[in-house]
Motif scaffolding. Structure first.
Motif, mmCIF file in Angstrom:
data_model
loop_
_atom_site.group_PDB
_atom_site.id
_atom_site.type_symbol
_atom_site.label_atom_id
_atom_site.label_comp_id
_atom_site.label_asym_id
_atom_site.label_seq_id
_atom_site.Cartn_x
_atom_site.Cartn_y
_atom_site.Cartn_z
ATOM 1 N N UNK A 12 0.841 -1.194 0.000
ATOM 2 C CA UNK A 12 0.000 0.000 0.000
ATOM 3 C C UNK A 12 0.878 1.246 0.000
ATOM 4 N N UNK A 13 0.293 2.323 -0.504
ATOM 5 C CA UNK A 13 0.919 3.634 -0.380
ATOM 6 C C UNK A 13 0.649 4.100 1.045
ATOM 7 N N UNK A 14 1.691 4.534 1.733
ATOM 8 C CA UNK A 14 1.489 4.890 3.135
ATOM 9 C C UNK A 14 0.870 6.277 3.272
ATOM 10 N N UNK A 15 0.107 6.425 4.341
ATOM 11 C CA UNK A 15 -0.647 7.658 4.536
ATOM 12 C C UNK A 15 -0.530 8.202 5.949
ATOM 13 N N UNK A 16 0.312 7.593 6.790
ATOM 14 C CA UNK A 16 0.429 8.116 8.148
ATOM 15 C C UNK A 16 1.846 7.916 8.692
ATOM 16 N N UNK A 17 2.126 8.589 9.792
ATOM 17 C CA UNK A 17 3.471 8.560 10.371
ATOM 18 C C UNK A 17 3.861 7.184 10.898
ATOM 19 N N UNK A 18 2.883 6.421 11.410
ATOM 20 C CA UNK A 18 3.214 5.079 11.903
ATOM 21 C C UNK A 18 3.764 4.215 10.773
ATOM 22 N N UNK A 19 3.107 4.271 9.606
ATOM 23 C CA UNK A 19 3.578 3.494 8.458
ATOM 24 C C UNK A 19 4.937 4.009 7.973
ATOM 25 N N UNK A 20 5.126 5.323 7.987
ATOM 26 C CA UNK A 20 6.427 5.877 7.582
ATOM 27 C C UNK A 20 7.518 5.375 8.519
ATOM 28 N N UNK A 40 23.018 9.453 8.315
ATOM 29 C CA UNK A 40 22.821 10.788 7.730
ATOM 30 C C UNK A 40 22.474 10.704 6.249
ATOM 31 N N UNK A 41 23.087 9.756 5.551
ATOM 32 C CA UNK A 41 22.819 9.577 4.117
ATOM 33 C C UNK A 41 21.456 8.925 3.921
ATOM 34 N N UNK A 42 21.174 7.899 4.701
ATOM 35 C CA UNK A 42 19.967 7.092 4.501
ATOM 36 C C UNK A 42 18.687 7.801 4.936
ATOM 37 N N UNK A 43 18.693 8.426 6.063
ATOM 38 C CA UNK A 43 17.461 8.993 6.616
ATOM 39 C C UNK A 43 17.282 10.458 6.190
ATOM 40 N N UNK A 44 16.917 10.624 4.934
ATOM 41 C CA UNK A 44 16.771 11.966 4.347
ATOM 42 C C UNK A 44 15.304 12.330 4.128
ATOM 43 N N UNK A 45 14.401 11.631 4.797
ATOM 44 C CA UNK A 45 12.972 11.765 4.518
ATOM 45 C C UNK A 45 12.429 13.174 4.748
ATOM 46 N N UNK A 46 13.031 13.911 5.661
ATOM 47 C CA UNK A 46 12.535 15.268 5.902
ATOM 48 C C UNK A 46 13.013 16.237 4.827
ATOM 49 N N UNK A 47 13.985 15.820 4.026
ATOM 50 C CA UNK A 47 14.567 16.704 3.006
ATOM 51 C C UNK A 47 13.897 16.579 1.650
ATOM 52 N N UNK A 48 13.154 15.514 1.439
ATOM 53 C CA UNK A 48 12.587 15.276 0.113
ATOM 54 C C UNK A 48 11.091 15.024 0.191
ATOM 55 N N UNK A 49 10.447 15.182 -0.943
ATOM 56 C CA UNK A 49 9.021 14.907 -1.052
ATOM 57 C C UNK A 49 8.879 13.627 -1.867
ATOM 58 N N UNK A 50 8.477 12.536 -1.230
ATOM 59 C CA UNK A 50 8.390 11.250 -1.911
ATOM 60 C C UNK A 50 7.093 10.550 -1.543
ATOM 61 N N UNK A 51 6.722 9.573 -2.387
ATOM 62 C CA UNK A 51 5.604 8.682 -2.106
ATOM 63 C C UNK A 51 6.204 7.369 -1.620
ATOM 64 N N UNK A 52 5.780 6.905 -0.461
ATOM 65 C CA UNK A 52 6.333 5.697 0.155
ATOM 66 C C UNK A 52 5.342 4.552 0.039
ATOM 67 N N UNK A 53 5.886 3.341 -0.125
ATOM 68 C CA UNK A 53 5.040 2.161 -0.100
ATOM 69 C C UNK A 53 5.582 1.174 0.924
ATOM 70 N N UNK A 54 4.662 0.373 1.458
ATOM 71 C CA UNK A 54 5.009 -0.606 2.476
ATOM 72 C C UNK A 54 4.423 -1.948 2.074
ATOM 73 N N UNK A 55 5.278 -2.977 2.097
ATOM 74 C CA UNK A 55 4.823 -4.348 1.828
ATOM 75 C C UNK A 55 4.681 -5.068 3.166
#
Length: 146
Positions: A12-20, A40-55
């Motif tokens: 699913x495409x994630x829609x909340x902070x728990x899934x993120x 520092x390299x890996x956890x850049x989620x606050x710097x970019x605008x992306x669509x996340x999915x979770x399996x």
């Protein structure tokens, strides 16, 4: 005669902070702990605008990925599957889910770690340019040909 049990992979495409946070936890395990990539390299989620999915398999988070728009097109990235769940088709399901979600889009690409180039080739990606180093790991730009 033995039974064959097929695990159902839900994506699913994630829609909340728990899934993120679940996505980040999987990436932390795969990239930071297993591959020694800097947090520092890996956890850049606050710097970019992306669509996340979770399996998930039976509600257990097992894999993740994301995509984002860049000046070059749509970049697929951060594919991660927990070690105990590899070889079960989760990575392939993640790629197919994204490609289906983006089926009207052009210029879809990713930077594959060298060890998984063949995996992405089987899913319709073509190598483009030379190998390069990112996070101290050889990568290959690959463009979707579908």
């Amino acid at each position: 005669i033995g039974e064959i049990s097929v695990m159902k992979i839900d994506i699913k495409i994630i829609e909340n902070d728990d899934d993120l946070q679940m996505c980040q936890s999987i990436r932390g395990e795969v990239f930071i702990l297993e591959q020694n990539i800097s947090k520092d390299v890996e956890m850049d989620d606050t710097l970019i605008n992306a669509t996340y999915i979770l399996a998930t398999i039976q509600d257990e988070p097992v894999g993740t990925a994301r995509w984002r728009y860049t000046e070059y097109g749509i970049k697929l990235e951060r594919f991660a599957v927990l070690k105990n769940y590899r070889g079960m088709g989760i990575g392939k399901a993640l790629v197919r889910f994204i490609l289906e979600s983006l089926k009207r889009e052009k210029n879809i690409y990713l930077n594959a770690q060298e060890s998984v180039i063949k995996f992405y080739e089987k899913l319709g990606f073509i190598c483009y340019g030379e190998l390069f180093i990112e996070a101290e790991i050889h990568h290959q730009k690959m463009v979707y040909s579908g």
